[in-house]
Structure formats: structure tokens, C-alpha cells
Design a protein around this motif. Sequence first.
Motif, PDB file in Angstrom:
ATOM      1  N   ALA A  18       4.765  50.232  17.123  1.00  0.00           N
ATOM      2  CA  ALA A  18       3.359  50.220  17.511  1.00  0.00           C
ATOM      3  C   ALA A  18       3.019  48.953  18.288  1.00  0.00           C
ATOM      4  N   ASN A  19       3.563  47.816  17.879  1.00  0.00           N
ATOM      5  CA  ASN A  19       3.298  46.559  18.587  1.00  0.00           C
ATOM      6  C   ASN A  19       3.914  46.562  19.977  1.00  0.00           C
ATOM      7  N   LEU A  20       5.112  47.110  20.102  1.00  0.00           N
ATOM      8  CA  LEU A  20       5.744  47.204  21.416  1.00  0.00           C
ATOM      9  C   LEU A  20       4.942  48.113  22.336  1.00  0.00           C
ATOM     10  N   ARG A  21       4.487  49.234  21.800  1.00  0.00           N
ATOM     11  CA  ARG A  21       3.720  50.186  22.603  1.00  0.00           C
ATOM     12  C   ARG A  21       2.382  49.596  23.038  1.00  0.00           C
ATOM     13  N   ALA A  22       1.781  48.784  22.156  1.00  0.00           N
ATOM     14  CA  ALA A  22       0.480  48.195  22.470  1.00  0.00           C
ATOM     15  C   ALA A  22       0.582  46.965  23.361  1.00  0.00           C
ATOM     16  N   GLY A  23       1.805  46.500  23.641  1.00  0.00           N
ATOM     17  CA  GLY A  23       1.965  45.328  24.482  1.00  0.00           C
ATOM     18  C   GLY A  23       1.769  44.013  23.755  1.00  0.00           C
ATOM     19  N   ASN A  24       1.764  44.046  22.419  1.00  0.00           N
ATOM     20  CA  ASN A  24       1.561  42.809  21.664  1.00  0.00           C
ATOM     21  C   ASN A  24       2.764  41.888  21.690  1.00  0.00           C
ATOM     22  N   LEU A  25       3.913  42.415  22.120  1.00  0.00           N
ATOM     23  CA  LEU A  25       5.129  41.610  22.194  1.00  0.00           C
ATOM     24  C   LEU A  25       5.624  41.481  23.633  1.00  0.00           C
ATOM     25  N   GLY A  26       4.689  41.499  24.563  1.00  0.00           N
ATOM     26  CA  GLY A  26       5.035  41.334  25.963  1.00  0.00           C
ATOM     27  C   GLY A  26       5.307  42.650  26.663  1.00  0.00           C
ATOM     28  N   MET A  27       5.524  42.548  27.950  1.00  0.00           N
ATOM     29  CA  MET A  27       5.799  43.733  28.752  1.00  0.00           C
ATOM     30  C   MET A  27       7.248  44.168  28.587  1.00  0.00           C
ATOM     31  N   PRO A  28       7.550  45.473  28.757  1.00  0.00           N
ATOM     32  CA  PRO A  28       8.944  45.930  28.687  1.00  0.00           C
ATOM     33  C   PRO A  28       9.824  45.155  29.666  1.00  0.00           C
ATOM     34  N   GLY A  29      10.942  44.667  29.162  1.00  0.00           N
ATOM     35  CA  GLY A  29      11.844  43.878  29.986  1.00  0.00           C
ATOM     36  C   GLY A  29      11.649  42.389  29.851  1.00  0.00           C
ATOM     37  N   SER A  30      10.545  41.945  29.285  1.00  0.00           N
ATOM     38  CA  SER A  30      10.327  40.517  29.106  1.00  0.00           C
ATOM     39  C   SER A  30      11.239  39.978  28.017  1.00  0.00           C
ATOM     40  N   LYS A  31      11.417  38.671  27.985  1.00  0.00           N
ATOM     41  CA  LYS A  31      12.312  38.046  27.010  1.00  0.00           C
ATOM     42  C   LYS A  31      11.833  38.312  25.594  1.00  0.00           C
ATOM     43  N   ARG A  32      10.539  38.191  25.360  1.00  0.00           N
ATOM     44  CA  ARG A  32       9.996  38.413  24.020  1.00  0.00           C
ATOM     45  C   ARG A  32      10.145  39.872  23.591  1.00  0.00           C
ATOM     46  N   TYR A  33       9.932  40.769  24.518  1.00  0.00           N
ATOM     47  CA  TYR A  33      10.068  42.205  24.233  1.00  0.00           C
ATOM     48  C   TYR A  33      11.509  42.532  23.856  1.00  0.00           C
ATOM     49  N   ARG A  34      12.452  42.029  24.658  1.00  0.00           N
ATOM     50  CA  ARG A  34      13.871  42.305  24.390  1.00  0.00           C
ATOM     51  C   ARG A  34      14.305  41.695  23.062  1.00  0.00           C
ATOM     52  N   LYS A  35      13.836  40.488  22.778  1.00  0.00           N
ATOM     53  CA  LYS A  35      14.210  39.814  21.537  1.00  0.00           C
ATOM     54  C   LYS A  35      13.771  40.613  20.320  1.00  0.00           C
ATOM     55  N   ALA A  36      12.592  41.233  20.408  1.00  0.00           N
ATOM     56  CA  ALA A  36      12.073  42.007  19.288  1.00  0.00           C
ATOM     57  C   ALA A  36      12.731  43.369  19.183  1.00  0.00           C
ATOM     58  N   ASN A  37      13.152  43.930  20.312  1.00  0.00           N
ATOM     59  CA  ASN A  37      13.607  45.319  20.351  1.00  0.00           C
ATOM     60  C   ASN A  37      15.116  45.466  20.262  1.00  0.00           C
ATOM     61  N   GLU A  38      15.852  44.384  20.513  1.00  0.00           N
ATOM     62  CA  GLU A  38      17.299  44.503  20.639  1.00  0.00           C
ATOM     63  C   GLU A  38      18.054  43.989  19.423  1.00  0.00           C
ATOM     64  N   LYS A  39      17.367  43.797  18.321  1.00  0.00           N
ATOM     65  CA  LYS A  39      18.057  43.389  17.093  1.00  0.00           C
ATOM     66  C   LYS A  39      17.330  43.999  15.896  1.00  0.00           C
ATOM     67  N   PRO A  40      18.035  44.171  14.777  1.00  0.00           N
ATOM     68  CA  PRO A  40      17.395  44.793  13.605  1.00  0.00           C
ATOM     69  C   PRO A  40      16.345  43.873  12.985  1.00  0.00           C
ATOM     70  N   VAL A  41      15.381  44.481  12.335  1.00  0.00           N
ATOM     71  CA  VAL A  41      14.356  43.739  11.603  1.00  0.00           C
ATOM     72  C   VAL A  41      15.009  43.063  10.401  1.00  0.00           C
ATOM     73  N   ALA A  42      14.662  41.805  10.167  1.00  0.00           N
ATOM     74  CA  ALA A  42      15.175  41.068   9.010  1.00  0.00           C
ATOM     75  C   ALA A  42      14.004  40.674   8.117  1.00  0.00           C
ATOM     76  N   PHE A  43      14.255  40.603   6.824  1.00  0.00           N
ATOM     77  CA  PHE A  43      13.219  40.268   5.846  1.00  0.00           C
ATOM     78  C   PHE A  43      13.521  38.909   5.223  1.00  0.00           C
ATOM     79  N   ARG A  44      12.489  38.092   5.114  1.00  0.00           N
ATOM     80  CA  ARG A  44      12.648  36.796   4.452  1.00  0.00           C
ATOM     81  C   ARG A  44      12.944  37.008   2.970  1.00  0.00           C
ATOM     82  N   PRO A  45      13.618  36.054   2.321  1.00  0.00           N
ATOM     83  CA  PRO A  45      13.938  36.217   0.891  1.00  0.00           C
ATOM     84  C   PRO A  45      12.708  36.400   0.016  1.00  0.00           C
ATOM     85  N   GLU A  46      11.552  35.894   0.455  1.00  0.00           N
ATOM     86  CA  GLU A  46      10.345  35.990  -0.367  1.00  0.00           C
ATOM     87  C   GLU A  46       9.294  36.890   0.265  1.00  0.00           C
TER      88      GLU A  46
END
Length: 384
Positions: free
Chosen positions: A83-111
Motif C-alpha cells: 500500500a505504501n509503494l502504491r501510494a508513493g510514500n516510499l518514492g517513485m518506482p525505480g528510485s533508490k528508496r523504492y528499490r531498497k524497500a521492494n527488493e528485500k524481505p521485510v525484517a522484524f526487530r527483536p522487540e
Amino acid sequence: MKLVVQVKLLLKPVQATALQATLRACNEAATWASQIAFEKDVKNNFALRRLTYDEAKARWGLGAQAAQHVIKKTCDAYATLKANLRAGNLGMPGSKRYRKANEKPVAFRPESAQPYDDRMLSWQITERRVSIWTVYGRVKDVAFTAGPEQLATLALYRKGESDLVCRDGMWFLLATCEVPEVPPSTEPVDFLGVDLGIALQKRNTPSAKRRLKKRRRKEARRAKDINHKIAKHVVAEAERTGRGIALENLTGIRERVRLRKPQRATHSSWSFAQLGQFIAYKARRAGVPLVYVDPAYTSRTCAECGHIDKANRVSQAWFACRSCGVVAHADRNGSRNIRARAWELWRRGAESTAPAPPEGTRPGGVGRERSITASDARCASPLT
């Protein structure tokens, strides 16, 4: 209407150790499940459960309900990311921030927070005790504290899941409550216009940034407390005087507003939604009509004569009309314009547009760690 009540757990050392181990195990399992979901492109809850459920239980010692919540939490994280990617909250498609969020699995903090349902968590509200599942077994007789209003809301309306949260060494439960809405009993005699201002950080030195980072959570809690107090005052004043509330529709404002580079980070970290959400749910609970208006040119329009000119806004704080010469505080002038637009919409037959809180928000509890500086919020009535 869903609200979230926060209670603080008063833990003994052995209880805190058990909860710490539980959060760590759940979030390690969620991170592992996230990698499976990413590699196999399986983001559906039931499909991912078939791939991960048995191993999550065996490998991390999770109970059946805990394993299901871990998998659902993983799927929800990917749904939020999409939803954030679609809404543009993580930059435009192809941008560094967009790729960083989309090209790796989600990780959860220990807490990271972990959801609990009624099979994993039992409440004894009058005794202020809970019984909670952990990887070491059921921990009983866990004391908690909350205010009288929170306790009453829990006793009457608690329904659904609760989140276990650890923050700065303190433990909390965020309990979901289904509170009935109060429909507006009478037509509003007028509206209170609320102008949401931004107070940007002035000092941008490295030492100021370090201090701000160190105190970010304390400042976020302080800002949230201020927002609650402002929202409570606004709704109480509207209810007392028989008026509705007018807010700006700030959807997409980050894309519309242009700022100098030093101000962009501060502007992006300002949560436009928080104060508005607080006012919205308090208004719905009190039966106060709420109308959203188009904010275009409210800061450039003279509330006296209606003249629109960019030059009218002489500074961040002051408004001076180039046509009629009136001088006023900029936020007060803007709030009067918001009030006038709301009243005009209501006269045309617009209904109260107080929205339900977006999925995942916590308007009555701790919420997410994004806050706003609300000291510039102003209210306007037809007498101001």
C-alpha cells in the motif's frame, strides 16, 4: 468505532524475562516467515501458513495461536508495504528508496509488537491482572495499571486482539475496544475551523540532530499528549457551543508542498494525520459533526474580503491583505477560511464526514512513532 486503550504492565523480573524471550522468538519466526514469503512470492495468509506453520511451532516453540499470529503479522507487513509503494510514500518506482524497500524481505526487530487474542491473553479487569502466554508457559497474575477512564472502557467495550509492546524497557498492552458512536443529536449552529500549522526545527547543527535523535521517543510522547489535549479541547468546545468542526483535507500535501532542502526531512517526519485522527475519533464519540474542506489557498485568502494573493502571506506568522489592508495572525485567518468553507458545504447538504480510523492506526493508544508539532493549531469561530 475502534479505539485502543493502553495499559502498563507491572512485571516481576521473571515475568519480564519470559515476555522478552517470547517477543524475540515471535519476531525471529516472523522474519524467517518473511524470507519464505519473499523468496516464493507467497504473501497470502493461508498459503504462507501451509509453508511455515509447522516449522514455526517446532523451531521456536510457538503455540498454535502464536504461530498463526506470527504468519498473519508477516502478511500484514507485506500488505502495508504494498500500500505504501502504491501510494508513493516510499518514492517513485525505480528510485533508490523504492528499490531498497521492494527488493528485500521485510525484517522484524527483536522487540516488535506481537498480537494476542483471547486464547493467549485473559483479562481480570477489576483485579487489574492479566494471564498471558509465553514460550515458557502461561504467566499468571501479571499486574497492570491504567486510569479510571481506561479501565471503564476496557470493562465495557474490550473486544478483539491486544498487542504486547516493549518500549524503552517498559511493557504495555494495547487493547482494542469497540466503542459505540454517538450520532449528532442536533444541527450545528456553526463550525470551528482548525488550521494545522507546522513549526519547523530552526537549528540544524549536528549537535541539535544528535540531541533530537536521543530524545525522539520522549518528544513523540510529549507531542502525542499535546495532540490529545488539543483534540479534547476542540471537541469539548464544539460540543458545548453546539457547533461542528472543520478540518483541512490534507491528503497528498507532501506532494503538493515544496520546501527548501534543509526543511524536507522535518516536513516528511511531520504526521499530518495524527491530530486530525484524534479530533475525528473524539468528535465521532461525542456526536459532533465533522467536515473536511479543500485547503487550497486558505493561507492566501483574506477572511474579511475574500481577496486571494500570494503576497498576502507576509510571513509564516502574519497575514496582511493587499486589497482591504486587514492584518491578522496567519493561522487565525486560515482557520476562519476553513470555517467558512465548512459552513457553506453544510448548507449545501454535506453530511458529517468523520472517517473511520485507517486500518492499523491506534488513535486512542500508543500509536506509531510518528508525531506532529501541534502548538500551531488554531481554532476559529464566527466571533474571531
